[in-house]
Design a protein around this motif. Sequence first.
Motif, PDB file in Angstrom:
ATOM      1  N   PRO A   1      -2.565   2.549  -2.964  1.00  0.00           N
ATOM      2  CA  PRO A   1      -1.782   3.652  -2.409  1.00  0.00           C
ATOM      3  C   PRO A   1      -1.585   4.744  -3.452  1.00  0.00           C
ATOM      4  CG  PRO A   1      -0.346   1.798  -2.918  1.00  0.00           C
ATOM      5  CD  PRO A   1      -1.753   1.326  -3.165  1.00  0.00           C
ATOM      6  N   SER A   2      -1.515   5.999  -2.985  1.00  0.00           N
ATOM      7  CA  SER A   2      -1.473   7.154  -3.879  1.00  0.00           C
ATOM      8  C   SER A   2      -0.242   8.013  -3.636  1.00  0.00           C
ATOM      9  CB  SER A   2      -2.716   8.024  -3.687  1.00  0.00           C
ATOM     10  OG  SER A   2      -3.886   7.327  -4.017  1.00  0.00           O
TER      11      SER A   2
ATOM     12  N   ALA B   1       4.301   1.257   8.708  1.00  0.00           N
ATOM     13  CA  ALA B   1       4.255   0.739  10.076  1.00  0.00           C
ATOM     14  C   ALA B   1       4.679   1.793  11.087  1.00  0.00           C
ATOM     15  CB  ALA B   1       5.155  -0.493  10.191  1.00  0.00           C
ATOM     16  N   ALA B   2       5.690   2.593  10.727  1.00  0.00           N
ATOM     17  CA  ALA B   2       6.159   3.640  11.642  1.00  0.00           C
ATOM     18  C   ALA B   2       5.074   4.690  11.877  1.00  0.00           C
ATOM     19  CB  ALA B   2       7.419   4.289  11.083  1.00  0.00           C
TER      20      ALA B   2
ATOM     21  N   LEU C   1       8.040  -3.575  -6.760  1.00  0.00           N
ATOM     22  CA  LEU C   1       7.329  -2.326  -6.535  1.00  0.00           C
ATOM     23  C   LEU C   1       7.952  -1.530  -5.384  1.00  0.00           C
ATOM     24  CD1 LEU C   1       3.681  -3.645  -6.808  1.00  0.00           C
ATOM     25  CD2 LEU C   1       4.699  -1.904  -8.291  1.00  0.00           C
ATOM     26  N   PRO C   2       8.130  -0.218  -5.556  1.00  0.00           N
ATOM     27  CA  PRO C   2       8.751   0.590  -4.497  1.00  0.00           C
ATOM     28  C   PRO C   2       7.759   0.998  -3.407  1.00  0.00           C
ATOM     29  CG  PRO C   2       8.300   1.968  -6.394  1.00  0.00           C
ATOM     30  CD  PRO C   2       7.898   0.562  -6.791  1.00  0.00           C
ATOM     31  N   LEU C   3       7.123   0.008  -2.817  1.00  0.00           N
ATOM     32  CA  LEU C   3       6.196   0.229  -1.707  1.00  0.00           C
ATOM     33  C   LEU C   3       6.884  -0.196  -0.417  1.00  0.00           C
ATOM     34  CD1 LEU C   3       2.903  -1.221  -3.264  1.00  0.00           C
ATOM     35  CD2 LEU C   3       3.601   1.177  -3.143  1.00  0.00           C
ATOM     36  N   ASP C   4       7.182   0.773   0.436  1.00  0.00           N
ATOM     37  CA  ASP C   4       7.960   0.511   1.651  1.00  0.00           C
ATOM     38  C   ASP C   4       7.027   0.530   2.858  1.00  0.00           C
ATOM     39  OD1 ASP C   4       9.695   0.339   3.750  1.00  0.00           O
ATOM     40  OD2 ASP C   4      11.052   1.908   3.042  1.00  0.00           O
TER      41      ASP C   4
ATOM     42  N   GLY D   1       0.707  15.734  -0.964  1.00  0.00           N
ATOM     43  CA  GLY D   1       0.314  14.526  -0.254  1.00  0.00           C
ATOM     44  C   GLY D   1       0.959  13.277  -0.836  1.00  0.00           C
ATOM     45  N   CYS D   2       1.105  12.268   0.029  1.00  0.00           N
ATOM     46  CA  CYS D   2       1.721  11.015  -0.397  1.00  0.00           C
ATOM     47  C   CYS D   2       1.462   9.949   0.659  1.00  0.00           C
ATOM     48  CB  CYS D   2       3.227  11.205  -0.576  1.00  0.00           C
ATOM     49  SG  CYS D   2       4.104   9.743  -1.143  1.00  0.00           S
ATOM     50  N   ALA D   3       1.138   8.746   0.206  1.00  0.00           N
ATOM     51  CA  ALA D   3       1.018   7.619   1.133  1.00  0.00           C
ATOM     52  C   ALA D   3       2.385   7.311   1.729  1.00  0.00           C
ATOM     53  CB  ALA D   3       0.472   6.399   0.401  1.00  0.00           C
ATOM     54  N   ALA D   4       2.392   6.870   2.962  1.00  0.00           N
ATOM     55  CA  ALA D   4       3.663   6.622   3.652  1.00  0.00           C
ATOM     56  C   ALA D   4       4.540   5.636   2.892  1.00  0.00           C
ATOM     57  CB  ALA D   4       3.398   6.105   5.059  1.00  0.00           C
ATOM     58  N   GLU D   5       3.930   4.604   2.306  1.00  0.00           N
ATOM     59  CA  GLU D   5       4.709   3.570   1.643  1.00  0.00           C
ATOM     60  C   GLU D   5       5.357   4.042   0.339  1.00  0.00           C
ATOM     61  OE1 GLU D   5       0.315   2.296   1.407  1.00  0.00           O
ATOM     62  OE2 GLU D   5       1.618   3.549   2.667  1.00  0.00           O
TER      63      GLU D   5
END
Length: 568
Positions: free
Chosen positions: A366-367, A435-436, A427-430, A326-330
Amino acid sequence: MPMPDAVSRALCEQVSADLMMEALGELQHWVKLSGSAEELTSLELVRKRIETYGYRTEIILHDAMISLPGAARLETGGRTWTCITHSHARPTPAGGLTAPLVDVGEGSQADFDAADVRGRVVLVAGLASPAVTARASAAGAAGQIHFTRDGHIHEMCVSPVWGSPSVETVDRLPCTVVVTVGLDDGEELRAMLRDGRLSEVTLFAEVDTGWRKTPILIAEMEAPEAPEDAPFVLFSGHHDTWYYGVMDNGAANATMLEVARLMASRHADWKRGLRFAFWSGHSHGRYSGSAWYADHHWDELERRCVAHVNVDSTGGRDANILTGSGCAAELRQVAIDAIRDQAGQTYKGKRFGRQGDESFWGVGVPSIFNSISHHAQNVGAEPGAMKLGWWWHTPQDTLDKIDAQNLVRDTRIFVQVVSRLLFSPVLPLDYRAHAADLRSVLSGLGEELGDRFDMSELMARLDEFSVLAERTAATAERSASSEQAERLNRALLRTSRALVPMDYTQGDRFVHDPALAQAAWPVLQPLRALARSAPEGAEAALCYVSARRAANRMAHALRSACETLAGC
């Protein structure tokens, strides 16, 4: 100064199998039941090791409702069957529980709807789980007998209540006796019931459930010259185990220690702090440790925690599939890069389920990850069953189930992930990916709802957010000044506070949703309910009111995120 990617690569090359196996050699000797003296002794060993790397440590003892299974047996007409009972199942009276037996297949809601189970014991093909136990409790069953198709008997926690219960959730605790038998015994019970050779069973089960002190080990270090309230990365894993639990979760604790050692060796390069948390209550309290920590450090986490990295069950023998954690989209691109670079595989990813110590989504953190290395699934096995090895949650989870090279591979992945979060100026939060994902969900809902609900406000807000997320990512990809990086980081943190709770909770940031399956963006569930309702009538009117309020909550979160990104 070396670039962050170069630092990360250098650290990955330094991951030591010898040090991790040495740590496991110590941890393998302790059965770490939550709240036990043995668990605390083992945790002190971890504390001593991590302190040698320069981290400041604290062991917190807090109250938690812990449930430890005891002896169990099943009797039918003078025959005794081997079984175990489960954490948070009900104990039986001294004389046992005798009741008719009814087969409910795999225990789906449809299976329960098709049978009268009131006062009866249900026979279920599948793992003992919170979902089936909740259905059995709601249907008035007195007990459950489970058997799994992999042929092994696995310890489980069957409570759907996330963390220790509250006044609002205590009534959701299981109210059935729950046991598990082996596959052959389960199939024989089913055949006997079908052929009329069996009508009732007697269950005996001892379960010690109550409030007790449990430990959390915190180890942390701030970035150089950082103020006390500076941002930090949270890296966590549970320490409690079923039996000796060498893979689950001793190996993950060894991974955490190795990440701590390597990160400390490059402390001068840190852009933010790093906090390790070793939880108790994962296995016997339904994530009571992490839930307690979220409740008691909510404000600090909301202000300072930029991301949560979770680790579970690393280094398993023959665990060579690394594409589906699992992973948050960002954070998806961070996961893609780490799996590709360290395992040579293409990360497909998935949404997190309601499992693991993911107690921080309401806070807005976010995780990324949990268990990352999995086994191929046998044909005919229940979905997701035993992806961590047949020995998972059994007495056979011992040192021989660890592959040292797999442990190095898995730990390198976590070294790369934590390096990105610690060393990257921005921070590498995209949020383009975030949004997609939301666009896909909202577009699907719009098609289902048609003209029954006006989605235009939500889509307009999402359009605005998508443009701002694109602009923010483009700015972050350029060589930003330190002042600009700081502004971007503040904006990304505040954006996560607005949107992560929408993505992974029902919308109340201060409670923990049940440990039951949820659809993507559960805050939007009332809109799904409206789409499923009849077009006209009282039910549709009621559903519309709920849907309107859910849409307002989502629209407000998007507006907050837009205002934040527009200002950076």
